[in-house]
Design a protein around this motif. Sequence first.
Motif, PDB file in Angstrom:
ATOM      1  N   ALA A  51      28.957 -22.528  56.289  1.00 39.21           N
ATOM      2  CA  ALA A  51      28.352 -21.468  57.105  1.00 39.21           C
ATOM      3  C   ALA A  51      27.456 -20.573  56.266  1.00 39.21           C
ATOM      4  CB  ALA A  51      29.451 -20.637  57.776  1.00 39.21           C
ATOM      5  N   LEU A  52      27.894 -20.245  55.051  1.00 38.12           N
ATOM      6  CA  LEU A  52      27.092 -19.393  54.182  1.00 38.12           C
ATOM      7  C   LEU A  52      25.791 -20.078  53.781  1.00 38.12           C
ATOM      8  CD1 LEU A  52      29.810 -17.800  51.901  1.00 38.12           C
ATOM      9  CD2 LEU A  52      28.305 -16.592  53.460  1.00 38.12           C
ATOM     10  N   SER A  53      25.895 -21.379  53.471  1.00 35.30           N
ATOM     11  CA  SER A  53      24.695 -22.123  53.097  1.00 35.30           C
ATOM     12  C   SER A  53      23.684 -22.138  54.244  1.00 35.30           C
ATOM     13  CB  SER A  53      25.066 -23.561  52.700  1.00 35.30           C
ATOM     14  OG  SER A  53      23.914 -24.303  52.370  1.00 35.30           O
ATOM     15  N   GLU A  54      24.181 -22.382  55.475  1.00 33.94           N
ATOM     16  CA  GLU A  54      23.298 -22.388  56.636  1.00 33.94           C
ATOM     17  C   GLU A  54      22.688 -21.010  56.858  1.00 33.94           C
ATOM     18  OE1 GLU A  54      25.793 -23.756  59.771  1.00 33.94           O
ATOM     19  OE2 GLU A  54      25.678 -25.861  59.177  1.00 33.94           O
ATOM     20  N   THR A  55      23.507 -19.964  56.687  1.00 37.56           N
ATOM     21  CA  THR A  55      23.019 -18.602  56.901  1.00 37.56           C
ATOM     22  C   THR A  55      21.946 -18.232  55.884  1.00 37.56           C
ATOM     23  OG1 THR A  55      25.167 -17.945  57.790  1.00 37.56           O
ATOM     24  CG2 THR A  55      23.709 -16.184  57.082  1.00 37.56           C
ATOM     25  N   GLN A  56      22.135 -18.640  54.631  1.00 39.26           N
ATOM     26  CA  GLN A  56      21.131 -18.359  53.614  1.00 39.26           C
ATOM     27  C   GLN A  56      19.791 -18.976  53.988  1.00 39.26           C
ATOM     28  OE1 GLN A  56      23.459 -19.837  50.271  1.00 39.26           O
ATOM     29  NE2 GLN A  56      23.434 -17.808  49.343  1.00 39.26           N
ATOM     30  N   GLY A  57      19.836 -20.202  54.509  1.00 36.62           N
ATOM     31  CA  GLY A  57      18.606 -20.853  54.932  1.00 36.62           C
ATOM     32  C   GLY A  57      17.948 -20.129  56.097  1.00 36.62           C
ATOM     33  N   LYS A  58      18.756 -19.702  57.067  1.00 39.11           N
ATOM     34  CA  LYS A  58      18.210 -19.003  58.232  1.00 39.11           C
ATOM     35  C   LYS A  58      17.622 -17.641  57.846  1.00 39.11           C
ATOM     36  CE  LYS A  58      21.308 -21.243  61.547  1.00 39.11           C
ATOM     37  NZ  LYS A  58      22.466 -21.080  62.446  1.00 39.11           N
ATOM     38  N   LEU A  59      18.306 -16.943  56.929  1.00 43.03           N
ATOM     39  CA  LEU A  59      17.784 -15.653  56.501  1.00 43.03           C
ATOM     40  C   LEU A  59      16.474 -15.812  55.729  1.00 43.03           C
ATOM     41  CD1 LEU A  59      21.003 -13.733  55.389  1.00 43.03           C
ATOM     42  CD2 LEU A  59      19.658 -13.390  57.458  1.00 43.03           C
ATOM     43  N   ALA A  60      16.349 -16.889  54.970  1.00 45.10           N
ATOM     44  CA  ALA A  60      15.096 -17.137  54.250  1.00 45.10           C
ATOM     45  C   ALA A  60      13.952 -17.356  55.239  1.00 45.10           C
ATOM     46  CB  ALA A  60      15.246 -18.344  53.327  1.00 45.10           C
ATOM     47  N   ILE A  61      14.226 -18.126  56.302  1.00 47.11           N
ATOM     48  CA  ILE A  61      13.211 -18.362  57.328  1.00 47.11           C
ATOM     49  C   ILE A  61      12.861 -17.046  58.035  1.00 47.11           C
ATOM     50  CG2 ILE A  61      12.759 -19.504  59.540  1.00 47.11           C
ATOM     51  CD1 ILE A  61      14.484 -21.827  58.522  1.00 47.11           C
ATOM     52  N   LEU A  62      13.900 -16.251  58.347  1.00 47.32           N
ATOM     53  CA  LEU A  62      13.674 -14.966  59.002  1.00 47.32           C
ATOM     54  C   LEU A  62      12.810 -14.061  58.134  1.00 47.32           C
ATOM     55  CD1 LEU A  62      14.194 -12.857  61.173  1.00 47.32           C
ATOM     56  CD2 LEU A  62      16.370 -12.338  60.070  1.00 47.32           C
ATOM     57  N   ASN A  63      13.067 -14.078  56.831  1.00 47.51           N
ATOM     58  CA  ASN A  63      12.278 -13.258  55.911  1.00 47.51           C
ATOM     59  C   ASN A  63      10.799 -13.652  55.966  1.00 47.51           C
ATOM     60  OD1 ASN A  63      12.268 -11.299  53.519  1.00 47.51           O
ATOM     61  ND2 ASN A  63      11.334 -13.109  52.617  1.00 47.51           N
ATOM     62  N   GLU A  64      10.522 -14.959  55.981  1.00 48.47           N
ATOM     63  CA  GLU A  64       9.137 -15.429  56.066  1.00 48.47           C
ATOM     64  C   GLU A  64       8.497 -15.009  57.384  1.00 48.47           C
ATOM     65  OE1 GLU A  64       9.054 -19.596  55.464  1.00 48.47           O
ATOM     66  OE2 GLU A  64       9.847 -19.513  53.420  1.00 48.47           O
ATOM     67  N   ASN A  65       9.257 -15.138  58.486  1.00 49.47           N
ATOM     68  CA  ASN A  65       8.714 -14.768  59.793  1.00 49.47           C
ATOM     69  C   ASN A  65       8.398 -13.275  59.871  1.00 49.47           C
ATOM     70  OD1 ASN A  65       8.937 -17.404  60.652  1.00 49.47           O
ATOM     71  ND2 ASN A  65      10.894 -17.106  61.696  1.00 49.47           N
ATOM     72  N   LEU A  66       9.282 -12.449  59.301  1.00 50.98           N
ATOM     73  CA  LEU A  66       9.058 -11.007  59.328  1.00 50.98           C
ATOM     74  C   LEU A  66       7.823 -10.627  58.510  1.00 50.98           C
ATOM     75  CD1 LEU A  66      12.676  -9.592  59.015  1.00 50.98           C
ATOM     76  CD2 LEU A  66      11.135  -9.295  60.951  1.00 50.98           C
ATOM     77  N   ARG A  67       7.651 -11.253  57.358  1.00 51.06           N
ATOM     78  CA  ARG A  67       6.487 -10.940  56.527  1.00 51.06           C
ATOM     79  C   ARG A  67       5.189 -11.367  57.212  1.00 51.06           C
ATOM     80  NH1 ARG A  67       7.794  -8.868  51.842  1.00 51.06           N
ATOM     81  NH2 ARG A  67       9.893  -9.179  51.004  1.00 51.06           N
ATOM     82  N   GLU A  68       5.240 -12.473  57.915  1.00 51.35           N
ATOM     83  CA  GLU A  68       4.053 -12.909  58.655  1.00 51.35           C
ATOM     84  C   GLU A  68       3.757 -11.945  59.791  1.00 51.35           C
ATOM     85  OE1 GLU A  68       2.370 -16.802  61.122  1.00 51.35           O
ATOM     86  OE2 GLU A  68       4.268 -16.904  60.042  1.00 51.35           O
ATOM     87  N   ALA A  69       4.833 -11.513  60.486  1.00 46.48           N
ATOM     88  CA  ALA A  69       4.643 -10.555  61.577  1.00 46.48           C
ATOM     89  C   ALA A  69       4.103  -9.231  61.053  1.00 46.48           C
ATOM     90  CB  ALA A  69       5.969 -10.335  62.308  1.00 46.48           C
ATOM     91  N   GLN A  70       4.561  -8.823  59.873  1.00 45.13           N
ATOM     92  CA  GLN A  70       4.088  -7.577  59.284  1.00 45.13           C
ATOM     93  C   GLN A  70       2.599  -7.646  58.968  1.00 45.13           C
ATOM     94  OE1 GLN A  70       5.580  -6.590  55.356  1.00 45.13           O
ATOM     95  NE2 GLN A  70       5.872  -4.457  55.971  1.00 45.13           N
ATOM     96  N   ALA A  71       2.166  -8.809  58.506  1.00 49.36           N
ATOM     97  CA  ALA A  71       0.757  -8.979  58.149  1.00 49.36           C
ATOM     98  C   ALA A  71      -0.149  -8.891  59.376  1.00 49.36           C
ATOM     99  CB  ALA A  71       0.556 -10.309  57.437  1.00 49.36           C
ATOM    100  N   HIS A  72       0.399  -9.172  60.556  1.00 43.85           N
ATOM    101  CA  HIS A  72      -0.399  -9.154  61.785  1.00 43.85           C
ATOM    102  C   HIS A  72       0.077  -8.061  62.747  1.00 43.85           C
ATOM    103  CE1 HIS A  72      -0.871 -13.262  60.163  1.00 43.85           C
ATOM    104  NE2 HIS A  72      -2.079 -13.196  60.666  1.00 43.85           N
ATOM    105  N   ALA A  73       0.721  -7.042  62.217  1.00 45.76           N
ATOM    106  CA  ALA A  73       1.239  -5.963  63.067  1.00 45.76           C
ATOM    107  C   ALA A  73       0.100  -5.261  63.791  1.00 45.76           C
ATOM    108  CB  ALA A  73       2.038  -4.969  62.231  1.00 45.76           C
ATOM    109  N   ALA A  74       0.360  -4.874  65.047  1.00 45.14           N
ATOM    110  CA  ALA A  74      -0.682  -4.268  65.876  1.00 45.14           C
ATOM    111  C   ALA A  74      -0.934  -2.807  65.514  1.00 45.14           C
ATOM    112  CB  ALA A  74      -0.297  -4.370  67.349  1.00 45.14           C
ATOM    113  N   SER A  75       0.027  -2.150  64.839  1.00 45.40           N
ATOM    114  CA  SER A  75      -0.134  -0.737  64.508  1.00 45.40           C
ATOM    115  C   SER A  75       0.653  -0.430  63.247  1.00 45.40           C
ATOM    116  CB  SER A  75       0.384   0.133  65.659  1.00 45.40           C
ATOM    117  OG  SER A  75       1.776  -0.032  65.808  1.00 45.40           O
ATOM    118  N   PRO A  76       0.334   0.677  62.574  1.00 48.88           N
ATOM    119  CA  PRO A  76       1.106   1.080  61.385  1.00 48.88           C
ATOM    120  C   PRO A  76       2.581   1.294  61.696  1.00 48.88           C
ATOM    121  CG  PRO A  76      -0.966   2.286  61.502  1.00 48.88           C
ATOM    122  CD  PRO A  76      -0.836   1.548  62.806  1.00 48.88           C
ATOM    123  N   GLN A  77       2.851   1.799  62.917  1.00 54.43           N
ATOM    124  CA  GLN A  77       4.250   2.024  63.287  1.00 54.43           C
ATOM    125  C   GLN A  77       5.011   0.707  63.369  1.00 54.43           C
ATOM    126  OE1 GLN A  77       1.613   3.296  64.827  1.00 54.43           O
ATOM    127  NE2 GLN A  77       1.812   5.524  64.502  1.00 54.43           N
TER     128      GLN A  77
END
Length: 220
Positions: free
Chosen positions: A70-96
């Motif tokens: 479970a921990l191994s799977e979670t580490q992989g999912k969190l890594a993917i989530l981190n990439e998705n969040l950084r991509e979303a941040q780069a295309h954020a619609a506003s500073p907020q």
Amino acid sequence: MTNAPDSAAVLASLNESVEKLQRSSRRSVPMFVIGILATFIAAGVALYYILTLSADLRDARKKLEQSQTALSETQGKLAILNENLREAQAHAASPQAAQSIQTALTDLSNSQQSLTAVSSSLNAASAKIATPGPPSGTCRLQVNGVSYINGNCEIELRKGGSFQIWTIGRTGPSASVVRQGTSATGSWQAGPGQPAVDLGQLQRKGACWVNDDNQICAWK
């Protein structure tokens, strides 16, 4: 086993990080994060059970393997989530929106640090509940040129010259050689509960059974 107060502290830290990440996720993270959080919490609960409550070693080992998976799977999912969040941040619609995502990234980083602490505790638990296995020796496992075992190991000899090897404690990769006269077939597993992968026909070379891409060796 690890003292109960230490285990409770790790679990408390884990749950606190999860709660922070969940609060941030309500603002900026897609709903699929909820599934990740559920896995994260389940791993923490299983860890607490292993370190403080389980008196049955067989049951503890089973739950330990489940928690490691479970921990191994979670580490992989969190890594993917981190990439998705950084991509979303780069295309954020506003500073907020960008700031909200940055907050989620910070909470995610804290959760990953807690997960690392949990992983360390699991490894410590594995060492404490391990029981003597088959005769120990020295092994080598190479698959497609990559070394997975190279040192101390557990060895189980079987009839006809067949054998199986594991990492100490049987928590990591393993491999087996099934001898068929002058040749043999080999297979390996990346970890407990992982599917066995065929390594094809092997030929003996001293204490090793090899082909062009793979090598399984065992010395007593």
